[in-house]
Design an enzyme around this catalytic site. Structure first.
Site, short mmCIF file in Angstrom:
data_model
loop_
_atom_site.label_atom_id
_atom_site.label_comp_id
_atom_site.label_asym_id
_atom_site.label_seq_id
_atom_site.Cartn_x
_atom_site.Cartn_y
_atom_site.Cartn_z
N GLU A 74 0.85 -1.19 0.00
CA GLU A 74 0.00 0.00 0.00
C GLU A 74 0.89 1.24 0.00
O GLU A 74 1.91 1.27 0.68
CB GLU A 74 -0.93 0.00 1.22
N GLU A 110 7.02 11.17 -0.30
CA GLU A 110 6.97 12.55 0.22
C GLU A 110 8.16 13.31 -0.36
O GLU A 110 9.27 12.79 -0.38
CB GLU A 110 7.02 12.49 1.75
N ASP A 167 -2.41 18.78 -1.72
CA ASP A 167 -2.45 20.25 -1.80
C ASP A 167 -3.52 20.69 -2.81
O ASP A 167 -3.47 20.28 -3.97
CB ASP A 167 -1.08 20.80 -2.20
N LYS A 223 -5.97 28.64 -6.18
CA LYS A 223 -6.03 29.66 -7.24
C LYS A 223 -6.13 29.02 -8.62
O LYS A 223 -5.39 28.07 -8.92
CB LYS A 223 -4.78 30.55 -7.21
N ASP A 256 -10.28 18.36 2.49
CA ASP A 256 -11.16 19.34 3.12
C ASP A 256 -11.62 20.36 2.09
O ASP A 256 -12.29 21.32 2.43
CB ASP A 256 -10.40 20.07 4.23
C1 LIG Z 1 -1.51 18.76 3.21
S1 LIG Z 1 -0.19 17.65 3.49
C2 LIG Z 1 -0.99 16.12 3.95
C3 LIG Z 1 -0.03 15.14 4.60
C4 LIG Z 1 -0.66 13.81 5.03
N1 LIG Z 1 -1.19 13.07 3.88
C5 LIG Z 1 -1.74 14.02 6.05
O1 LIG Z 1 -2.91 13.81 5.73
O2 LIG Z 1 -1.40 14.36 7.19
C6 LIG Z 1 0.38 17.32 1.85
C7 LIG Z 1 1.71 16.59 1.86
O3 LIG Z 1 2.03 16.19 0.53
C8 LIG Z 1 3.35 16.60 0.23
N2 LIG Z 1 3.32 16.87 -1.20
C9 LIG Z 1 2.64 17.84 -1.83
N3 LIG Z 1 2.79 17.77 -3.15
C10 LIG Z 1 3.61 16.71 -3.36
C11 LIG Z 1 4.16 16.11 -4.52
N4 LIG Z 1 3.88 16.60 -5.72
N5 LIG Z 1 4.95 15.04 -4.37
C12 LIG Z 1 5.24 14.54 -3.14
N6 LIG Z 1 4.76 15.07 -2.01
C13 LIG Z 1 3.96 16.13 -2.12
C14 LIG Z 1 3.61 17.81 1.07
O4 LIG Z 1 4.99 18.01 1.30
C15 LIG Z 1 2.86 17.46 2.34
O5 LIG Z 1 3.65 16.72 3.24
#
Ligand SMILES: C[S@@+](CC[C@H](N)C(=O)[O-])C[C@H]1O[C@@H](n2cnc3c(N)ncnc32)[C@H](O)[C@@H]1O
Length: 195
Positions: A30, A57, A107, A111, A143
């Protein structure tokens, strides 16, 4: 320590799960995309030792936190890869090999001019389908209502997936904990790869 951080011998070839997990590679795999500090990944890895978990990550600081926690707990079923989520799915994941993807609070890039940076698009969802085993699942939480609607539309347009009722796991993600204290509305979806 970087005991649990896996660096592929070749970033331009698909992973060989036997290289990543050794003899454990036969257990289901997974993937947690954007695993952050690893709260969900490590919680699940602790409660399901017969499943392998990979956290993807891009931020090294977060990966190191997850690495330290895994080391403290001696989790043999955890690996961490520092790379972009989409690159991992499109170029590193071998076809028909993954049991589940967990994608929590990606993320949202609210915008309009940044929407192209969003993780979910047709190409990405096609790559999820290609790399999942038949019956494999994708679990999503966000969210952001707008992004959620867009994600559902993209999955509806892919004939390889059918929507199933959202699956809730025992472990919470770090962001989920944070959002719950704020009473934010969390949208969830799960999809299954058919045939
Ligand atoms: C809003 S956080 C959510 C973290 C985790 N999934 C949680 O629910 O607690 C988004 C995470 O994804 C990572 N991230 C964002 N875009 C990414 C990408 N293109 N590739 C790898 N990691 C990414 C960010 O660094 C961050 O740690």
């Amino acid at each position: 320590v970087t005991r649990f951080i896996y660096t592929p011998p070749n970033w331009f070839a698909r992973l060989d799960w036997r290289n990543v997990f050794g003899p454990r590679a036969n257990f289901p795999i997974e993937i947690d995309l954007g695993s952050g500090d690893g709260g969900f990944l490590i919680g699940e890895a602790q409660s399901r030792p017969d499943t392998n978990f990979v956290g993807v990550e891009r931020l090294l600081g977060r990966l190191r936190k997850a690495d330290k926690k895994s080391a403290r707990l001696g989790l043999e079923n955890v690996r961490l890869v520092r790379i972009e989520n989409s690159y991992f799915v499109e170029w590193l994941a071998p076809p028909d090999s993954i049991s589940a993807y967990h994608i929590y609070f990606p993320d949202p890039w609210p915008k309009k001019r940044h929407h192209k940076r969003r993780l979910f698009n047709e190409k990405f969802v096609a790559a999820l389908a290609r790399t999942l085993k038949s019956g494999g699942r994708v679990h999503i939480a966000t969210d952001h209502a707008d992004y959620f609607a867009e994600i559902q539309k993209i999955f509806a347009g892919n004939a390889n997936f059918s929507a199933i009722s959202p699956q809730i796991f025992a472990s919470k993600t770090d962001f989920e904990r944070e959002f719950l204290t704020q009473n934010a509305k969390i949208s969830r979806a799960s999809f299954e790869k058919i045939a």
